[in-house]
Design a protein around this motif. Structure first.
Motif, PDB file in Angstrom:
ATOM      1  N   SER A  40       0.842  -1.201   0.000  1.00 53.63           N
ATOM      2  CA  SER A  40       0.000   0.000   0.000  1.00 53.63           C
ATOM      3  C   SER A  40       0.878   1.252   0.000  1.00 53.63           C
ATOM      4  O   SER A  40       1.095   1.871   1.033  1.00 53.63           O
ATOM      5  CB  SER A  40      -0.939  -0.007   1.204  1.00 53.63           C
ATOM      6  OG  SER A  40      -0.190  -0.126   2.389  1.00 53.63           O
ATOM      7  N   ARG A  69      -0.843  12.227  -1.589  1.00 55.93           N
ATOM      8  CA  ARG A  69      -0.273  12.213  -0.245  1.00 55.93           C
ATOM      9  C   ARG A  69       1.208  12.606  -0.282  1.00 55.93           C
ATOM     10  O   ARG A  69       1.688  13.353   0.573  1.00 55.93           O
ATOM     11  CB  ARG A  69      -0.456  10.830   0.393  1.00 55.93           C
ATOM     12  CG  ARG A  69       0.120  10.700   1.772  1.00 55.93           C
ATOM     13  CD  ARG A  69      -0.643  11.525   2.760  1.00 55.93           C
ATOM     14  NE  ARG A  69      -0.018  11.469   4.072  1.00 55.93           N
ATOM     15  CZ  ARG A  69      -0.587  11.886   5.164  1.00 55.93           C
ATOM     16  NH1 ARG A  69      -1.803  12.381   5.138  1.00 55.93           N
ATOM     17  NH2 ARG A  69       0.033  11.822   6.305  1.00 55.93           N
ATOM     18  N   ARG A  98      -7.204  18.799   5.355  1.00 53.85           N
ATOM     19  CA  ARG A  98      -6.551  17.618   5.930  1.00 53.85           C
ATOM     20  C   ARG A  98      -5.763  16.925   4.822  1.00 53.85           C
ATOM     21  O   ARG A  98      -6.127  16.985   3.660  1.00 53.85           O
ATOM     22  CB  ARG A  98      -7.586  16.655   6.488  1.00 53.85           C
ATOM     23  CG  ARG A  98      -8.292  17.179   7.720  1.00 53.85           C
ATOM     24  CD  ARG A  98      -9.288  16.171   8.206  1.00 53.85           C
ATOM     25  NE  ARG A  98      -8.655  14.924   8.579  1.00 53.85           N
ATOM     26  CZ  ARG A  98      -8.459  14.532   9.827  1.00 53.85           C
ATOM     27  NH1 ARG A  98      -8.858  15.304  10.809  1.00 53.85           N
ATOM     28  NH2 ARG A  98      -7.886  13.389  10.085  1.00 53.85           N
ATOM     29  N   MET A 125       2.112   5.173  -0.664  1.00 51.94           N
ATOM     30  CA  MET A 125       1.426   6.462  -0.529  1.00 51.94           C
ATOM     31  C   MET A 125       0.902   6.890  -1.887  1.00 51.94           C
ATOM     32  O   MET A 125       1.558   6.673  -2.905  1.00 51.94           O
ATOM     33  CB  MET A 125       2.404   7.543  -0.042  1.00 51.94           C
ATOM     34  CG  MET A 125       2.633   7.553   1.431  1.00 51.94           C
ATOM     35  SD  MET A 125       3.422   9.087   1.967  1.00 51.94           S
ATOM     36  CE  MET A 125       5.096   8.861   1.425  1.00 51.94           C
ATOM     37  N   SER A 126      -0.260   7.527  -1.887  1.00 51.08           N
ATOM     38  CA  SER A 126      -0.808   8.057  -3.138  1.00 51.08           C
ATOM     39  C   SER A 126       0.030   9.253  -3.573  1.00 51.08           C
ATOM     40  O   SER A 126       0.728   9.877  -2.759  1.00 51.08           O
ATOM     41  CB  SER A 126      -2.259   8.469  -2.938  1.00 51.08           C
ATOM     42  OG  SER A 126      -2.327   9.606  -2.097  1.00 51.08           O
ATOM     43  N   ARG A 171      -5.292  10.575   2.100  1.00 48.47           N
ATOM     44  CA  ARG A 171      -4.866   9.246   2.553  1.00 48.47           C
ATOM     45  C   ARG A 171      -4.136   8.512   1.493  1.00 48.47           C
ATOM     46  O   ARG A 171      -4.047   8.582   0.434  1.00 48.47           O
ATOM     47  CB  ARG A 171      -6.061   8.406   3.001  1.00 48.47           C
ATOM     48  CG  ARG A 171      -6.708   8.974   4.225  1.00 48.47           C
ATOM     49  CD  ARG A 171      -5.876   8.688   5.428  1.00 48.47           C
ATOM     50  NE  ARG A 171      -6.285   9.583   6.493  1.00 48.47           N
ATOM     51  CZ  ARG A 171      -5.503  10.060   7.403  1.00 48.47           C
ATOM     52  NH1 ARG A 171      -4.254   9.766   7.409  1.00 48.47           N
ATOM     53  NH2 ARG A 171      -5.934  10.835   8.336  1.00 48.47           N
TER      54      ARG A 171
END
Length: 184
Positions: free
Chosen positions: A137, A143, A181, A139-140, A184
């Motif tokens: 997984s 992100r 924020r 980081m995008s 994700r």
């Protein structure tokens, strides 16, 4: 640890973990010990160089940015002390320039945080001709961008105008990004 892992690690399972995040390095040490390594930890460049002077490890995972200097100094010291060491440079601020510098100094691979023990082990034990598998997984891209903006913002002492200037962004655009924020 199974026999296959022991064969891949080899006769010398010594591992040096260098990171100024004490909680992270302690967790990683425990996880790597369960995987068959014999880890020692250091929280600074000076501590790491002292440990290398006592016994150069076969493996190392070194954070690029440490409180008292650059992890590249540790890479250089370890490479001089033990040419066959497998060295992974680990950093939260991945950039092509630092990756190139790390490899030129003698690093075997370069991983961006967050990397878990499985990612680290795959990188440490990867053979030279094959790349380790991609993280489960990662980081995008959004992100990664957000993390970079936050890092520069902190380095500019939370000065929005200076951060915008350095990132070549409009100040209001940066303010909108900082008000949200993180993705994700």
């Amino acid at each position: 640890m199974n026999d296959q892992q022991a064969d891949r690690i080899g006769a010398d399972p010594s591992l040096l973990l260098v990171d100024d995040d004490e909680l992270f390095v302690t967790r990683l040490a425990r996880a790597m010990e369960k995987r068959g390594f014999r880890p020692r930890t250091a929280l600074s460049v000076a501590d790491a160089i002292a440990l290398i002077g006592q016994q150069p490890p076969a493996y190392a995972v070194i954070d690029l940015r440490l409180e008292d200097g650059s992890g590249l100094d540790v890479v250089e010291t370890l490479r001089a002390a033990r040419e066959d060491a497998r060295i992974i440079v680990l950093t939260g601020y991945g950039a092509i320039a630092t990756a190139v510098a790390a490899v030129k100094m003698g690093a075997t691979d370069y991983l961006a945080k967050p990397a878990d023990a499985n990612d680290v082990m795959a990188a440490l034990l990867a053979s030279g001709e094959t790349l380790p598998p991609p993280p489960e997984s990662p980081m995008s891209a959004d992100r990664v961008r957000w993390e970079h903006i936050q890092r520069v913002y902190e380095q500019c002492d939370r000065n929005v105008s200076e951060t915008a200037r350095r990132l070549h962004m409009h100040r209001r655009t940066l303010q909108r990004i900082l008000a949200k924020r993180g993705p994700r």
